[in-house]
Scaffold this motif. Structure first.
Motif, PDB file in Angstrom:
ATOM      1  N   LEU A 259       0.724  -1.197  -0.002  1.00 14.28           N
ATOM      2  CA  LEU A 259       0.186  -0.073  -0.080  1.00 14.28           C
ATOM      3  C   LEU A 259       0.810   1.235  -0.019  1.00 14.28           C
ATOM      4  CD1 LEU A 259      -2.776   1.459   0.576  1.00 14.28           C
ATOM      5  CD2 LEU A 259      -2.356   1.129   2.721  1.00 14.28           C
ATOM      6  N   ILE A 260       1.764   1.233   0.818  1.00 11.53           N
ATOM      7  CA  ILE A 260       2.785   2.261   0.966  1.00 11.53           C
ATOM      8  C   ILE A 260       3.594   2.491  -0.235  1.00 11.53           C
ATOM      9  CG2 ILE A 260       4.867   3.514   2.169  1.00 11.53           C
ATOM     10  CD1 ILE A 260       3.814   1.565   4.677  1.00 11.53           C
ATOM     11  N   GLU A 261       4.079   1.718  -0.900  1.00 10.13           N
ATOM     12  CA  GLU A 261       4.975   1.677  -2.115  1.00 10.13           C
ATOM     13  C   GLU A 261       4.258   2.179  -3.275  1.00 10.13           C
ATOM     14  OE1 GLU A 261       7.437  -1.649  -2.043  1.00 10.13           O
ATOM     15  OE2 GLU A 261       8.921  -0.991  -0.755  1.00 10.13           O
ATOM     16  N   GLY A 262       2.741   1.753  -3.313  1.00 11.39           N
ATOM     17  CA  GLY A 262       1.744   1.986  -4.526  1.00 11.39           C
ATOM     18  C   GLY A 262       1.432   3.352  -4.278  1.00 11.39           C
ATOM     19  N   ALA A 263       1.483   4.205  -3.242  1.00 11.61           N
ATOM     20  CA  ALA A 263       1.100   5.569  -3.123  1.00 11.61           C
ATOM     21  C   ALA A 263       1.600   6.426  -4.149  1.00 11.61           C
ATOM     22  CB  ALA A 263       1.326   6.077  -1.822  1.00 11.61           C
ATOM     23  N   ASP A 264       1.068   7.802  -4.430  1.00 14.19           N
ATOM     24  CA  ASP A 264       1.792   8.587  -5.097  1.00 14.19           C
ATOM     25  C   ASP A 264       2.206   9.792  -4.125  1.00 14.19           C
ATOM     26  OD1 ASP A 264      -0.569   9.795  -4.733  1.00 14.19           O
ATOM     27  OD2 ASP A 264      -1.171  10.572  -6.549  1.00 14.19           O
ATOM     28  N   CYS A 265       2.029   9.621  -3.043  1.00 13.38           N
ATOM     29  CA  CYS A 265       2.200  10.614  -1.940  1.00 13.38           C
ATOM     30  C   CYS A 265       2.157   9.957  -0.534  1.00 13.38           C
ATOM     31  CB  CYS A 265       1.690  11.887  -1.828  1.00 13.38           C
ATOM     32  SG  CYS A 265       2.078  13.413  -0.800  1.00 13.38           S
ATOM     33  N   VAL A 266       3.169  10.212   0.252  1.00 15.37           N
ATOM     34  CA  VAL A 266       3.087   9.599   1.743  1.00 15.37           C
ATOM     35  C   VAL A 266       3.562  10.870   2.452  1.00 15.37           C
ATOM     36  CG1 VAL A 266       4.136   8.080   3.280  1.00 15.37           C
ATOM     37  CG2 VAL A 266       3.827   7.326   0.968  1.00 15.37           C
ATOM     38  N   LEU A 267       2.427  11.012   3.564  1.00 12.68           N
ATOM     39  CA  LEU A 267       2.442  11.922   4.750  1.00 12.68           C
ATOM     40  C   LEU A 267       2.791  11.120   6.051  1.00 12.68           C
ATOM     41  CD1 LEU A 267       2.293  14.721   6.078  1.00 12.68           C
ATOM     42  CD2 LEU A 267      -0.163  14.257   6.237  1.00 12.68           C
ATOM     43  N   ALA A 268       4.062  11.277   6.311  1.00  9.19           N
ATOM     44  CA  ALA A 268       4.508  10.611   7.882  1.00  9.19           C
ATOM     45  C   ALA A 268       4.701  11.531   8.914  1.00  9.19           C
ATOM     46  CB  ALA A 268       6.025   9.897   7.546  1.00  9.19           C
ATOM     47  N   ILE A 269       3.588  11.385   9.719  1.00  5.59           N
ATOM     48  CA  ILE A 269       3.406  12.029  10.840  1.00  5.59           C
ATOM     49  C   ILE A 269       3.973  11.545  12.401  1.00  5.59           C
ATOM     50  CG2 ILE A 269       1.717  13.478  12.494  1.00  5.59           C
ATOM     51  CD1 ILE A 269      -0.043  13.157  10.098  1.00  5.59           C
ATOM     52  N   ALA A 270       5.064  12.193  12.866  1.00  7.40           N
ATOM     53  CA  ALA A 270       5.735  12.088  13.922  1.00  7.40           C
ATOM     54  C   ALA A 270       6.037  10.498  14.114  1.00  7.40           C
ATOM     55  CB  ALA A 270       4.748  12.383  15.209  1.00  7.40           C
ATOM     56  N   THR A 271       6.371  10.001  13.162  1.00  7.62           N
ATOM     57  CA  THR A 271       7.119   8.440  13.291  1.00  7.62           C
ATOM     58  C   THR A 271       8.434   8.598  12.752  1.00  7.62           C
ATOM     59  OG1 THR A 271       6.758   6.158  12.230  1.00  7.62           O
ATOM     60  CG2 THR A 271       6.162   8.238  10.739  1.00  7.62           C
ATOM     61  N   GLU A 272       9.253   7.492  13.590  1.00  9.40           N
ATOM     62  CA  GLU A 272      10.687   7.601  13.209  1.00  9.40           C
ATOM     63  C   GLU A 272      10.941   6.847  12.055  1.00  9.40           C
ATOM     64  OE1 GLU A 272      14.332   5.964  16.330  1.00  9.40           O
ATOM     65  OE2 GLU A 272      12.491   4.785  16.152  1.00  9.40           O
ATOM     66  N   LEU A 273      10.074   6.210  11.265  1.00  9.98           N
ATOM     67  CA  LEU A 273      10.539   5.502  10.203  1.00  9.98           C
ATOM     68  C   LEU A 273      11.904   4.345  10.594  1.00  9.98           C
ATOM     69  CD1 LEU A 273      10.482   8.100   7.460  1.00  9.98           C
ATOM     70  CD2 LEU A 273       8.597   6.587   8.471  1.00  9.98           C
ATOM     71  N   GLY A 274      11.621   3.730  11.726  1.00  4.83           N
ATOM     72  CA  GLY A 274      12.705   2.778  12.100  1.00  4.83           C
ATOM     73  C   GLY A 274      12.356   1.505  12.077  1.00  4.83           C
ATOM     74  N   GLN A 275      13.468   0.580  12.279  1.00  2.00           N
ATOM     75  CA  GLN A 275      13.436  -0.816  11.780  1.00  2.00           C
ATOM     76  C   GLN A 275      12.309  -1.704  12.650  1.00  2.00           C
ATOM     77  OE1 GLN A 275      16.249  -3.595  13.022  1.00  2.00           O
ATOM     78  NE2 GLN A 275      16.846  -4.152  11.171  1.00  2.00           N
ATOM     79  N   THR A 276      12.099  -1.453  13.793  1.00  2.00           N
ATOM     80  CA  THR A 276      11.153  -2.219  14.569  1.00  2.00           C
ATOM     81  C   THR A 276       9.508  -1.884  14.295  1.00  2.00           C
ATOM     82  OG1 THR A 276      11.204  -0.664  16.419  1.00  2.00           O
ATOM     83  CG2 THR A 276      12.786  -2.745  16.415  1.00  2.00           C
ATOM     84  N   ASP A 277       9.416  -0.907  13.559  1.00  2.00           N
ATOM     85  CA  ASP A 277       7.893  -0.712  13.154  1.00  2.00           C
ATOM     86  C   ASP A 277       7.895  -0.989  11.427  1.00  2.00           C
ATOM     87  OD1 ASP A 277       6.118   0.311  14.922  1.00  2.00           O
ATOM     88  OD2 ASP A 277       7.431   1.992  15.172  1.00  2.00           O
ATOM     89  N   TYR A 278       8.812  -0.602  10.703  1.00  2.00           N
ATOM     90  CA  TYR A 278       8.689  -0.699   9.165  1.00  2.00           C
ATOM     91  C   TYR A 278       9.624  -1.878   8.417  1.00  2.00           C
ATOM     92  CZ  TYR A 278       6.525   3.776   9.555  1.00  2.00           C
ATOM     93  OH  TYR A 278       5.627   5.022   9.676  1.00  2.00           O
ATOM     94  N   ASP A 279      10.385  -2.566   9.464  1.00  2.00           N
ATOM     95  CA  ASP A 279      11.254  -3.769   8.869  1.00  2.00           C
ATOM     96  C   ASP A 279      11.332  -4.877   9.876  1.00  2.00           C
ATOM     97  OD1 ASP A 279      12.580  -5.337   7.155  1.00  2.00           O
ATOM     98  OD2 ASP A 279      14.547  -4.433   7.683  1.00  2.00           O
ATOM     99  N   MET A 280      10.084  -5.244  10.398  1.00  2.00           N
ATOM    100  CA  MET A 280      10.342  -6.146  11.556  1.00  2.00           C
ATOM    101  C   MET A 280      10.818  -7.661  11.151  1.00  2.00           C
ATOM    102  SD  MET A 280       6.706  -6.153  13.678  1.00  2.00           S
ATOM    103  CE  MET A 280       6.134  -4.825  14.599  1.00  2.00           C
ATOM    104  N   GLU A 281      11.033  -7.759   9.871  1.00  2.00           N
ATOM    105  CA  GLU A 281      11.613  -9.169   9.246  1.00  2.00           C
ATOM    106  C   GLU A 281      13.122  -9.148   9.023  1.00  2.00           C
ATOM    107  OE1 GLU A 281       9.882 -12.233   9.057  1.00  2.00           O
ATOM    108  OE2 GLU A 281       8.020 -11.024   9.941  1.00  2.00           O
ATOM    109  N   PHE A 282      13.569  -7.769   9.450  1.00  2.00           N
ATOM    110  CA  PHE A 282      14.897  -7.490   9.261  1.00  2.00           C
ATOM    111  C   PHE A 282      15.514  -7.766   7.731  1.00  2.00           C
ATOM    112  CE2 PHE A 282      14.296  -8.984  13.815  1.00  2.00           C
ATOM    113  CZ  PHE A 282      14.259  -7.588  14.172  1.00  2.00           C
ATOM    114  N   THR A 283      14.876  -7.377   6.900  1.00  2.00           N
ATOM    115  CA  THR A 283      15.304  -7.622   5.674  1.00  2.00           C
ATOM    116  C   THR A 283      16.555  -6.689   5.039  1.00  2.00           C
ATOM    117  OG1 THR A 283      13.726  -6.001   4.540  1.00  2.00           O
ATOM    118  CG2 THR A 283      13.061  -8.165   4.847  1.00  2.00           C
ATOM    119  N   GLY A 284      16.383  -5.467   5.968  1.00  2.00           N
ATOM    120  CA  GLY A 284      17.541  -4.536   5.605  1.00  2.00           C
ATOM    121  C   GLY A 284      17.184  -3.349   4.893  1.00  2.00           C
ATOM    122  N   ALA A 285      15.824  -3.322   4.489  1.00  2.00           N
ATOM    123  CA  ALA A 285      15.447  -2.429   3.692  1.00  2.00           C
ATOM    124  C   ALA A 285      13.827  -1.756   4.474  1.00  2.00           C
ATOM    125  CB  ALA A 285      15.205  -2.740   2.301  1.00  2.00           C
ATOM    126  N   LEU A 286      13.759  -0.583   4.475  1.00  2.00           N
ATOM    127  CA  LEU A 286      12.491  -0.102   4.591  1.00  2.00           C
ATOM    128  C   LEU A 286      11.483  -0.094   3.448  1.00  2.00           C
ATOM    129  CD1 LEU A 286      13.508   2.975   6.921  1.00  2.00           C
ATOM    130  CD2 LEU A 286      12.672   0.615   7.703  1.00  2.00           C
TER     131      LEU A 286
END
Length: 538
Positions: A259-286
């Motif tokens: 869903l995120i990658e298919g957007a044409d615009c992303v508004l991120a509000i007060a989020t760290e964009l960190g691994q434990t939220d956005y890459d729980m599988e530890f793929t190495g890529a957000l």
């Protein structure tokens, strides 16, 4: 009589709105306690300084105000470092006040009791700021600086130390009212530019993090105005409960990433964009964030993950300003609700059958205990909820299974949360492993007569770790610690105990009974050990 620096410190904490302190007194903090007897500040005694820090953390998350811990020098401070590190990772405002040895001895290795080579420097490895009070004239400024650091940027822990020979000195310096905090605000030009991008987006996705709790209502209004799906990170759960636009699922799950990658615009509000939220599988890529507009109170965070448009400011003022800038905009009918619904369904379907069952437990608990605070440790129910769970109170779902990931968080943090919100039911969800880190803190809940329900998920070991070792083809070692008899442990604390079967309907009925108990209670759910490829060595 002239007050001491220790007494003046208490007065200064009062001036900053402190009403609760968590601490264990010792000979190095006697003078810091002198002013507490005449103060309206409530003192709560944990059983370990780590408990004091986690209680301060839970208090801060539940109240929105800094939690305060008061500890001795040396082991008191080092025992508090783990909670400070958790608070730093999760942006939780926490003030730790410690004693320290006499000024003339510091850094000299003279063998004094509780001596550290450089206590302030050690605290500074996890604290936003670590400062020492050396004179009466410096006291107010040191305390004010600590609170400013927590209020005017990304929150986190701060540390003040007061030498043993300074705390008892006379304090007759005038102390003016603390200065008002001044959090950063995004500029009008930035807001206008962001509004223009949002107005023209056709597949907008909003990401909401734990720093947006104060803006919860305005975020709902903004999402409705833009007809945009809203993805909630772990610490943002509770926003927009049951709303057609909300996606209470981890952005690490493949359908949410798509869903995120298919957007044409992303508004991120007060989020760290960190691994434990956005890459729980530890793929190495957000996930990729197309045309990213990022709003954050921390300039350093904005630099760490650069955006196409950065809005430096607090979520509360920034989202309100966007609403004004988009006052004449109405995107209803762009299909946001359908997109959110499809993503919710796909995200839930991506969970294992066991995880879906665990989410069922959480749903049952929420429905029996509406508007409760659910405070968790690293355990299977919490892991499942962090992947997918729709809580009904902004800021009401938090745990230590993201960020720093400290085990033993749940019980003391739930106690702090209950003290912050005495009219709110608190459910602590902990595993048998995490509970054993901090089991004595149950007595703090008894002392304070707190209506916390302690739910112990007992699978007799570190099941998730054992599974990870097997997946890595490592022989499972150290994952089978024998748990205590929790019924007897509860009885020894004078806590009512109930055993619940492993199904949500039975848990719901047990929670209804526990909700009528005035003080703390314990529910244990005994589950089978996770299936092992090999039996543990005897």
């Amino acid at each position: 009589m002239t007050q001491t620096i220790g007494e003046a410190l208490v007065r200064r904490l009062e001036a900053h709105g402190v009403d609760t302190i968590f601490g264990i007194p010792g000979v190095h903090t006697v003078e810091l306690y002198r002013g507490l007897a005449a103060s309206p500040i409530r003192h709560v005694t944990p059983r370990h300084e780590q408990g004091a820090g986690f209680m301060a953390d839970g208090y801060a998350r539940a109240s929105g105000k800094p939690g305060v811990a008061l500890v001795i020098t040396g082991p008191g401070l080092t025992n508090t470092l783990t909670p400070m590190a958790q608070a730093r990772a999760d942006s939780v405002p926490m003030l730790v006040v410690s004693g320290v040895n006499v000024l003339s001895s510091l850094g000299k290795g003279l063998g004094h009791l509780h001596e550290l080579p450089n206590q302030s420097a050690l605290a500074a490895t996890v604290a936003l700021d670590s400062t020492r009070v050396t004179t009466a004239d410096s006291l107010a400024g040191v305390v004010d600086r600590a609170f400013a650091r927590m209020a005017e940027g990304r929150p986190g822990p701060t540390h003040i130390e007061v030498p043993l020979d300074v705390a008892g000195q006379a304090h007759d310096s005038p102390m003016l009212a603390p200065p008002a905090s001044c959090p950063p605000m995004a500029s009008l030009d930035q807001i206008t530019a962001a509004a223009d991008l949002l107005r023209h987006a056709e597949r907008l996705v909003i990401l909401v993090g734990g720093g947006a709790t104060a803006a919860a209502e305005d975020i709902r209004k903004l999402a409705e105005r833009l007809d945009a799906p809203v993805v909630l990170t772990t610490n943002a759960r509770g926003h927009m409960h049951g709303h057609p636009l909300v996606i209470p699922a981890s952005p690490s799950l493949p359908p949410v990433r798509q869903l995120i990658e298919g957007a044409d615009c992303v508004l991120a509000i007060a989020t760290e964009l960190g691994q434990t939220d956005y890459d729980m599988e530890f793929t190495g890529a957000l996930p990729k964030f197309p045309n990213l507009i990022r709003m954050d109170i921390c300039a350093e965070q904005l630099d760490r993950h650069p955006a196409d448009l950065a809005l430096h400011g607090a979520a509360s003022t920034g989202v309100a300003a966007l609403l004004v800038a988009l006052e004449d905009h109405d995107a209803e009918g762009q299909g946001g609700a359908k997109l959110a619904r499809d993503t919710r369904e796909q995200a839930f379907a991506s969970l294992t059958a066991k995880q879906q069952t665990h989410v069922g437990f959480l749903d049952a608990a929420r429905d029996v205990l509406p508007n409760a605070l659910m405070v968790g440790d690293s355990t299977q129910l919490i892991y499942a909820g962090n992947l997918y769970y729709d809580h009904d109170r902004p800021g009401g779902w938090f745990n230590a299974a993201t960020g720093y990931g400290a085990l033993g968080y749940g019980i003391p943090a739930a106690i702090g949360a209950a003290l912050a919100c005495p009219e709110t039911r608190v459910l602590c969800i902990t595993g048998d492993g995490g509970a054993q880190f901090v089991l004595p803190e149950l007595m703090t809940a008894v002392d304070e007569k707190l209506p916390v329900i302690f739910l112990v998920w007992n699978n007799c070991g570190y099941g998730e770790i054992a599974s990870a070792m097997e997946d890595a083809e490592v022989e499972v070692i150290g994952c089978d610690p024998t748990p205590p008899d929790f019924e007897k442990a509860a009885a020894s604390c004078g806590i009512p105990y109930a055993l619940s079967a492993e199904e949500p309907t039975v848990l719901a009925e047990t929670l209804r009974i526990a909700a009528d108990i005035q003080g703390p209670s314990m529910i244990e759910i005994r589950t089978a050990k996770m299936t092992r490829k090999t039996e543990p060595s005897q």
